[in-house]
Structures are given as C-alpha cells and as structure tokens.
Motif scaffolding. Sequence first.
Motif, mmCIF file in Angstrom:
data_model
loop_
_atom_site.group_PDB
_atom_site.id
_atom_site.type_symbol
_atom_site.label_atom_id
_atom_site.label_comp_id
_atom_site.label_asym_id
_atom_site.label_seq_id
_atom_site.Cartn_x
_atom_site.Cartn_y
_atom_site.Cartn_z
ATOM 1 N N VAL A 136 0.947 84.895 37.155
ATOM 2 C CA VAL A 136 1.312 86.042 37.983
ATOM 3 C C VAL A 136 1.002 87.301 37.178
ATOM 4 O O VAL A 136 1.495 87.455 36.055
ATOM 5 N N GLN A 137 0.172 88.159 37.737
ATOM 6 C CA GLN A 137 -0.218 89.415 37.075
ATOM 7 C C GLN A 137 -0.771 89.156 35.665
ATOM 8 O O GLN A 137 -0.458 89.874 34.717
ATOM 9 N N GLY A 138 -1.560 88.101 35.575
ATOM 10 C CA GLY A 138 -2.224 87.802 34.317
ATOM 11 C C GLY A 138 -1.369 87.126 33.272
ATOM 12 O O GLY A 138 -1.830 86.868 32.158
ATOM 13 N N LYS A 139 -0.128 86.784 33.581
ATOM 14 C CA LYS A 139 0.784 86.142 32.639
ATOM 15 C C LYS A 139 1.261 84.808 33.195
ATOM 16 O O LYS A 139 1.373 84.629 34.410
ATOM 17 N N THR A 140 1.560 83.877 32.299
ATOM 18 C CA THR A 140 2.057 82.574 32.720
ATOM 19 C C THR A 140 3.570 82.623 32.872
ATOM 20 O O THR A 140 4.289 83.005 31.940
ATOM 21 N N ARG A 141 4.039 82.230 34.035
ATOM 22 C CA ARG A 141 5.475 82.191 34.299
ATOM 23 C C ARG A 141 5.926 80.757 34.579
ATOM 24 O O ARG A 141 5.137 79.918 35.007
ATOM 25 N N VAL A 142 7.213 80.513 34.373
ATOM 26 C CA VAL A 142 7.812 79.206 34.624
ATOM 27 C C VAL A 142 8.688 79.311 35.867
ATOM 28 O O VAL A 142 9.492 80.245 35.991
ATOM 29 N N TYR A 143 8.535 78.349 36.769
ATOM 30 C CA TYR A 143 9.344 78.306 37.987
ATOM 31 C C TYR A 143 9.967 76.920 38.135
ATOM 32 O O TYR A 143 9.437 75.932 37.624
ATOM 33 N N TYR A 144 11.117 76.884 38.835
ATOM 34 C CA TYR A 144 11.704 75.592 39.194
ATOM 35 C C TYR A 144 11.981 75.587 40.684
ATOM 36 O O TYR A 144 12.165 76.634 41.309
ATOM 37 N N ARG A 145 11.984 74.396 41.264
ATOM 38 C CA ARG A 145 12.144 74.272 42.713
ATOM 39 C C ARG A 145 13.438 73.558 43.071
ATOM 40 O O ARG A 145 13.756 72.497 42.522
ATOM 41 N N THR A 146 14.180 74.169 43.990
ATOM 42 C CA THR A 146 15.295 73.495 44.660
ATOM 43 C C THR A 146 14.844 73.368 46.121
ATOM 44 O O THR A 146 13.952 72.592 46.416
ATOM 45 N N ALA A 147 15.444 74.194 47.016
ATOM 46 C CA ALA A 147 14.908 74.269 48.370
ATOM 47 C C ALA A 147 13.699 75.192 48.399
ATOM 48 O O ALA A 147 12.864 75.122 49.301
ATOM 49 N N LYS A 148 13.599 76.082 47.393
ATOM 50 C CA LYS A 148 12.461 76.981 47.252
ATOM 51 C C LYS A 148 12.213 77.211 45.760
ATOM 52 O O LYS A 148 12.957 76.721 44.901
ATOM 53 N N TRP A 149 11.164 77.956 45.444
ATOM 54 C CA TRP A 149 10.823 78.213 44.054
ATOM 55 C C TRP A 149 11.610 79.398 43.504
ATOM 56 O O TRP A 149 11.818 80.384 44.193
ATOM 57 N N HIS A 150 12.067 79.246 42.227
ATOM 58 C CA HIS A 150 12.822 80.295 41.542
ATOM 59 C C HIS A 150 12.174 80.565 40.182
ATOM 60 O O HIS A 150 11.688 79.639 39.522
ATOM 61 N N LEU A 151 12.180 81.816 39.760
ATOM 62 C CA LEU A 151 11.698 82.169 38.427
ATOM 63 C C LEU A 151 12.674 81.651 37.376
ATOM 64 O O LEU A 151 13.888 81.754 37.530
ATOM 65 N N TYR A 152 12.140 81.091 36.305
ATOM 66 C CA TYR A 152 12.956 80.614 35.185
ATOM 67 C C TYR A 152 12.592 81.446 33.957
ATOM 68 O O TYR A 152 11.430 81.494 33.553
ATOM 69 N N ARG A 153 13.576 82.089 33.374
ATOM 70 C CA ARG A 153 13.341 82.944 32.210
ATOM 71 C C ARG A 153 13.376 82.091 30.939
ATOM 72 O O ARG A 153 14.340 81.383 30.685
ATOM 73 N N THR A 154 12.313 82.187 30.161
ATOM 74 C CA THR A 154 12.228 81.458 28.895
ATOM 75 C C THR A 154 12.410 82.431 27.745
ATOM 76 O O THR A 154 11.674 83.420 27.643
ATOM 77 N N GLY A 155 13.430 82.182 26.925
ATOM 78 C CA GLY A 155 13.719 83.099 25.820
ATOM 79 C C GLY A 155 14.098 84.479 26.313
ATOM 80 O O GLY A 155 13.860 85.470 25.614
ATOM 81 N N GLY A 156 14.666 84.553 27.512
ATOM 82 C CA GLY A 156 15.062 85.832 28.083
ATOM 83 C C GLY A 156 13.925 86.637 28.668
ATOM 84 O O GLY A 156 14.132 87.768 29.120
ATOM 85 N N ARG A 157 12.708 86.080 28.739
ATOM 86 C CA ARG A 157 11.544 86.813 29.221
ATOM 87 C C ARG A 157 11.111 86.308 30.595
ATOM 88 O O ARG A 157 11.290 85.140 30.927
ATOM 89 N N VAL A 158 10.498 87.220 31.346
ATOM 90 C CA VAL A 158 9.980 86.859 32.665
ATOM 91 C C VAL A 158 8.777 85.932 32.547
ATOM 92 O O VAL A 158 8.620 85.015 33.343
ATOM 93 N N ALA A 159 7.942 86.180 31.525
ATOM 94 C CA ALA A 159 6.720 85.402 31.358
ATOM 95 C C ALA A 159 6.606 84.886 29.936
ATOM 96 O O ALA A 159 7.220 85.425 29.007
#
Length: 396
Positions: A136-159
Amino acid sequence: MRTRIVLVLTAFAVTFAGLPAADARGRGVPASDPPVNPSASLLVTGEGYGHGRGMSQWGAVNAAIQGKDYKTILKFYYPGTAFASVSARLRVLITGDRDNNTTVKAAKGLSVYDFGSRKAYRLTKATARAWQLRTVQGKTRVYYRTAKWHLYRTGGRVALKGIGEFRSSTGILVLRLPSGDRKYRGALRFAGSDTVNVLSLENYLKGVVPAEMPAGWRPQALQAQAVAARSYALNKRDRFLSRYYQICDTTACQVYKGVGVEDSRTNQAVAATAGQVLTYGGKPAFTEFSASSGGWTSAGDVPYLKAQQDIYSVADNDPYVPWSPEVRINTATLAKKYPQIGTLKKLQITTREGLGDWGGRVQTILLDGTAKDLVISGDDFRSLYGLRSTLFKFGP
C-alpha cells in the motif's frame, strides 16, 4: 503431467541401422522427407516426449529395472560430469500466486519477518482466520482477516520497514492461492507483487521428485531423478544468486508442488542421495531431463548434454516409443497462423537433427504458399499442434 504407470519388464535389446550421420556440433542435416499435400487430416507419427536433452525418465526406470544403480544411470545421461556434495537454500517463485499479495492460513506459531528492521514479529490475533502481506503506497503492510480485513501494526508501525515474509514454528505454512490452499515448507516471502517460497534445497526436492516422476517407480530411478533435480536447481540458483527468485515451480523450470505431493518413497530417494549433485568444471551441471528421448538424446549447449543413442529409452513399456495413437492435424491451422503465405500448397520437413528414426528431430519445415514460402522451426510446429516432441514425420 505424466501418466502414473507401474509395469514389470524383461531385459531388452535394440539395434539401429541405416541412420544418417549427425553433424559433430549438433547442427541439422538435410532431411530426405518428401513434400506432402495439405490436408484437413494429416497423419503425424512420432516418438519421445519433451526436448530429449539429458536424462530420459522412462529410460531411467528401464535402466533401474535392468539393475543399474542411480550413479550409473546419471553417468550415462550426463557423461563427463562428477559427483559433489552441497548444502543450500533456494528461492522459488510460486507462479500460481500473482495477485499482488501473499496470504496464509492463520495457525499457531506464525510470525512475520521484516527485512528492513531485521526483526520477527509474532502474529497473535486469536480471531484471525488468515494473514496477508500486501503493498500500500509503496510499503508492505500486514493485515489479518476476521469477517473482513484489518490492518495489523508491527512494532507499532503501520508498515514494515522493508519486504516481509511469513514464518512458522512448525516449518510449514498454508498458502491461500486462487486455485485453493497449498502447503509449503520453509518461509513465504512477499517480494513486490510475487510470492516466493524460501526453503532448503532438500525440502524443496521433496515437492519436486514426485511431481516429476511417479513415486511408484524403482528406487534407483527415483534417486537418479533426485540428483538430477537437485543439480538443476543448484545450477539455476548459482546463475541467479541476486535475483529475488532463483527458480520457478512450473515446467519452464521443473515442477514443484510443495508438501501436498510428498510421498514417503520419493522422500526416501531424496534422503538416500542427500546433498549429491553433478558438477562439470567444478560448477553445478545443467541437468536437463524429459519424459522420453524417443531412442536418441538431443544435444544441448554444454558438453555433457550429448546427442547419443539411448539404449534405455526404447523398452516396450515406454508409452511414447512410438506415440500411440498417432496424431492427426488440420494443416489449415498453418495458414491461419501464417497468413502471409497465402494458401498452403505443400509442406516439407527440410532439416533434421541427424540422429534417430527418420533422421532425427525436426529442425525446419518449409511452408510452400501461393503468396510466399516460409521456413518455420520444428519447435514452432510442435507448439502449434501440441505435439509431444519434434521427433516426428508426416504419414504412417
């Protein structure tokens, strides 16, 4: 895909006579094939399956039935090579996952490694059903899915700071592919827009050998396949050390299907030959192989891929010597593919490789048209009609 057949054979002997001499460097020789009239149902007779360079897999199993061990088989098909022992890791492109993300099934022991921060982060959301790496916007992000996708912050960072890969404490990950779930050993790296499986060479072979040769075949043939596949992969690795992947998982490289195809018999063949590769001049050999040579192997671009009579690949159990049934083609397809020739008047095989039945593999074919003549390669003709090899002739 190769038909899985297990047959019991007796020893055999085959002789060839009257074959044309091959050029010393593998160049073609003029063919003696007469021109043929175009037809909506032209008969094509052929032998072999694949390019014919290096080891014939049906030849390997026939040699094993005759009591040859895997080293004897390999020395026959790759003359001049030497054995060596290696340990390596490999990066494999998963060609079935080109949807700009890497998604794995949620499981205990999952983590994501950030190549930018050089840290691994445990993935602990109990409600997650799947985890995903995407750009997303040139950066790798981590997401997890329940009923939909959610952003997961790694080390307190968005990406992540760099690219990421999924790892598991169990050593096995379940990759979510458009075609369905598939298990892989090692790590699954999201590299830009592609998924790359990073694992040891030995674990990689567990998903290659049964995909390339029926697991029910003789152990010595399976062991020959394991060494050939290991050498081929190491050759590719050394050629592409810095590329984000070093080998693919299709017939364009060699077929690799992960954990799902593993078999105890092929795993045993991998273990019995652990680390063994063929080398030439101190470097991993380019050990090409195909299903059936059709009685003669074809010359490659290296000295150990020789054109030679294949005494093992003409047994009664080789289903491709000859093709059965023969193939019928519609020559109108040629005019559609090459409209510049006008109406096709005649076609003629003009040069062959020089070794084997009918003068060997077809190298060039002349298309005699009303507008112009055109010479195409035997490989182009084979591809157009989906033929098993270029060792063929027109007529019965």
